[in-house]
Design a protein around this motif. Sequence first.
Motif: not given
Length: 242
Positions: A68-89
């Motif tokens: 399963g996916g868990h993002t690329l970098s395992h950074r907490r999603l709410p600490t990222l912009s929506d665009r950065a969160a989408r990109d990491d996922i």
Amino acid sequence: MTEVPRRQVVVTTSWDDGHRLDDRLAALLEKYAIPATFYIAPRNVEWNAADLLSPAGVRELADRFEIGGHTLSHRRLPTLSDRAARDDIQAGKEELEDVIGESVTSFCYPCGDYTQTHVQITGELGFTLARTVRRSTLEPGSPLELDTTVNAYAHRVDAPLALRMARGRPWTAARLFLSWDELAMKWFEICRLEGGVFHLWGHSWEVDARGDWQRLERLLAHISGHPDVTYVQNRDLLALGA
């Protein structure tokens, strides 16, 4: 997700982060024929590269279990912009798919931190199931906000839960509170009586750091091999509950 019929008893497990100790965990799960989903962040920033599963290790794991996916970098999603969160996922999903050669449709929110925007993003990116870290239930809930039963870790906030499950008996409550494997076995027995989904999750590195391999094996032995139980990977919960 529609509630699982009460007479059906389901066991599923999931394991997070993609640490190299997932290999040891996988061998233990295979020993007891327990299905699992491994949520992997291929470039987890919390660990040195040497501590992460290699691409070859991920492929080998994918031959036996769901990835399963868990993002690329395992950074907490709410600490990222929506665009950065989408990109990491999305980047985590695409890298895993390139490695294992098949679609990745299950996701786990890193550290359980997310907003409804992230729920929407996971669905838009093609995930059909997303797991949270909420515990203490036998009802999985919404497919993109999947709840769990027990974590392979002793949580100090579980004292009231232990007392309630022990029906006020202090020594029993103390055992459930101090030993997460005892609490998990209690949940499993309730599941067998009432039906529902028993969902165990954790981290291989955490099991190792706390010296809990024996506890984990004791639990896996307890929950395995029951003819009245259906054992599934996380993604298979959709077919059971849809």
